[in-house]
Design an enzyme around this catalytic site. Structure first.
Site, PDB file in Angstrom:
ATOM      1  N   HIS A   1       0.889  -1.421  -0.109  1.00  0.00           N
ATOM      2  CA  HIS A   1      -0.117  -0.037   0.124  1.00  0.00           C
ATOM      3  C   HIS A   1       0.758   1.208   0.023  1.00  0.00           C
ATOM      4  O   HIS A   1       0.469   2.430  -0.543  1.00  0.00           O
ATOM      5  CB  HIS A   1      -0.983  -0.046   1.112  1.00  0.00           C
TER       6      HIS A   1
ATOM      7  N   HIS B   1       5.281   6.562   6.843  1.00  0.00           N
ATOM      8  CA  HIS B   1       5.061   6.148   5.533  1.00  0.00           C
ATOM      9  C   HIS B   1       4.680   7.230   4.623  1.00  0.00           C
ATOM     10  O   HIS B   1       4.699   8.353   5.088  1.00  0.00           O
ATOM     11  CB  HIS B   1       3.860   4.949   5.229  1.00  0.00           C
TER      12      HIS B   1
ATOM     13  N   HIS C   1       2.553   8.961   0.836  1.00  0.00           N
ATOM     14  CA  HIS C   1       1.428   8.655   0.015  1.00  0.00           C
ATOM     15  C   HIS C   1       1.812   9.746  -1.329  1.00  0.00           C
ATOM     16  O   HIS C   1       2.251  10.769  -0.817  1.00  0.00           O
ATOM     17  CB  HIS C   1       0.013   9.131   0.570  1.00  0.00           C
TER      18      HIS C   1
ATOM     19  N   GLU D   1      -2.684  13.489   0.726  1.00  0.00           N
ATOM     20  CA  GLU D   1      -4.093  12.974   0.851  1.00  0.00           C
ATOM     21  C   GLU D   1      -4.724  14.269   1.665  1.00  0.00           C
ATOM     22  O   GLU D   1      -6.055  14.546   0.998  1.00  0.00           O
ATOM     23  CB  GLU D   1      -3.852  12.044   2.250  1.00  0.00           C
TER      24      GLU D   1
ATOM     25  N   HIS E   1       3.352  10.711   6.409  1.00  0.00           N
ATOM     26  CA  HIS E   1       3.133  10.409   7.774  1.00  0.00           C
ATOM     27  C   HIS E   1       3.916   9.792   8.714  1.00  0.00           C
ATOM     28  O   HIS E   1       4.304   8.728   8.655  1.00  0.00           O
ATOM     29  CB  HIS E   1       1.585   9.557   7.535  1.00  0.00           C
TER      30      HIS E   1
ATOM     31  N   THR F   1      -6.285   6.887   7.579  1.00  0.00           N
ATOM     32  CA  THR F   1      -6.805   6.913   6.117  1.00  0.00           C
ATOM     33  C   THR F   1      -6.811   5.769   5.318  1.00  0.00           C
ATOM     34  O   THR F   1      -6.973   5.566   4.215  1.00  0.00           O
ATOM     35  CB  THR F   1      -5.857   7.981   5.206  1.00  0.00           C
TER      36      THR F   1
HETATM   37  N1  LIG Z   1       0.406   1.299   4.389  1.00  0.00           N
HETATM   38  C1  LIG Z   1      -0.318   1.291   5.477  1.00  0.00           C
HETATM   39  N2  LIG Z   1      -0.401   2.419   6.065  1.00  0.00           N
HETATM   40  C2  LIG Z   1      -1.342   1.980   7.287  1.00  0.00           C
HETATM   41  C3  LIG Z   1      -1.698   3.196   8.288  1.00  0.00           C
HETATM   42  C4  LIG Z   1      -1.451   2.846   9.648  1.00  0.00           C
HETATM   43  C5  LIG Z   1      -1.842   3.692  10.715  1.00  0.00           C
HETATM   44  C6  LIG Z   1      -2.018   4.942  10.242  1.00  0.00           C
HETATM   45 CL1  LIG Z   1      -2.562   6.104  11.204  1.00  0.00          CL
HETATM   46  C7  LIG Z   1      -2.117   5.233   8.716  1.00  0.00           C
HETATM   47  S1  LIG Z   1      -2.679   6.904   8.159  1.00  0.00           S
HETATM   48  N3  LIG Z   1      -2.450   7.085   6.502  1.00  0.00           N
HETATM   49  O1  LIG Z   1      -3.789   7.350   8.596  1.00  0.00           O
HETATM   50  O2  LIG Z   1      -1.130   7.833   8.536  1.00  0.00           O
HETATM   51  C8  LIG Z   1      -1.967   4.335   7.739  1.00  0.00           C
HETATM   52  C9  LIG Z   1      -1.399   0.480   7.302  1.00  0.00           C
HETATM   53  S2  LIG Z   1      -0.850  -0.255   6.149  1.00  0.00           S
HETATM   54 ZN   LIG Z   2      -0.877   7.601   5.777  1.00  0.00          ZN
END
Ligand SMILES: Nc1nc(-c2ccc(Cl)c(S(N)(=O)=O)c2)cs1
Ligand SMILES: [Zn+2]
Length: 263
Positions: free
Chosen positions: A71, A98, A100, A110, A123, A204
């Protein structure tokens, strides 16, 4: 028959994809305090309690493990870095970083700010205190620090260890160890991180748990366009390396009755 796994629109619209795109995400994804949102800066209310953050351990040089989880690309930060301040109720422990992104630099973030999307969004996911102090599904179980990424004309040296690792994790469910780097070198200078937006929202990604205290910093990170493009050209969603990983961006959600604050 296996339950379909969740995916982004770019994956769902592929013939024979059999995965659930954003419109079909389950869990809490259809509730009313979801993320991401557009941040209308004129509507954001100044909150004097939104003090600067304290970043603990963000300057430690480490060889982080980074993975392609199908992802996004995720740096595993367990047990070393914390944040405090920022009107958070306690210290939060960094779990993972991670991103986006898109190949188009005006649709890779996002969140949007006054309708503007950025090239990428970083993030840094944190969890409340220590395992013992963690409530079940409290609204502030997670704290995510969000940084917009803009195209700059210089190479961002702090991001090179991550960019150079990408070619080793092009397939989903692969990981590698980065060259030594520190989180601090990947972020804008600390004194620029006093201006941020704050609201209560969700993950998200499914199950979209409404457990996130969001902090969206005003000051963007600048990466050279070649560094940004490496994410869309080196990483893939699929084993067969047919679908480049990009547009891993959830559509904007309704603000509803929520108030966005600003420091
Ligand atoms: N690639 C992936 N991201 C997540 C994940 C887990 C916790 C969070 Cl808080 C988020 S996000 N995009 O809201 O920051 C994403 C799971 S798998
Ligand atoms: Zn994220």
């Amino acid at each position: 028959v296996e339950p379909a796994h969740w995916c982004y629109e770019i994956q769902a619209k592929e013939p024979n994809s059999h995965c659930q795109g954003p419109a079909d995400w389950s869990g809490d994804c259809k509730k009313t305090h979801q993320s991401p949102i557009n941040i209308d800066t004129t509507e954001a209310k100044v909150n004097p309690d939104l003090k600067p953050f304290t970043f603990i351990g963000y300057d430690q040089k480490k060889k982080w493990v980074v993975k392609n989880d199908g992802h996004s690309v995720k740096m595993m930060l367990a047990d070393g870095s914390f944040i405090a301040g920022g009107d958070l109720p306690t210290q939060y422990q960094a779990v993972q970083l991670h991103l986006h992104w898109s190949q188009e630099f005006d649709r890779g973030s996002e969140h949007s700010i006054d309708g503007k999307h950025f090239a990428m969004e970083v993030h840094i996911v944190h969890e409340k205190g220590t395992s013992s102090s963690k409530g079940q599904d409290s609204k502030d179980k997670n704290a995510v620090l969000a940084f917009m990424v803009e195209v700059g004309d210089e190479m961002n040296q702090g991001f090179q260890p991550l960019v150079e690792a990408l070619s080793h994790i092009s397939k989903p469910d692969t990981n590698t160890t980065m060259k030594e780097s520190c989180l601090q070198d990947m972020l804008p200078k600390k004194e620029k991180l006093v201006h941020y937006f704050r609201y209560l929202g969700s993950l998200t990604t499914p199950n979209c748990d409404e457990t996130v205290v969001w902090t969206v910093f005003k000051e963007p990170i600048k990466l050279h366009k070649d560094q940004i493009l490496k994410f869309s050209t080196e990483l893939y969603y699929d084993e067969g390396k047919k679908l480049p990983m990009k547009d891993n961006v959830r559509p904007l959600q309704q603000l509803g009755n929520r108030q966005v604050f600003r420091s």
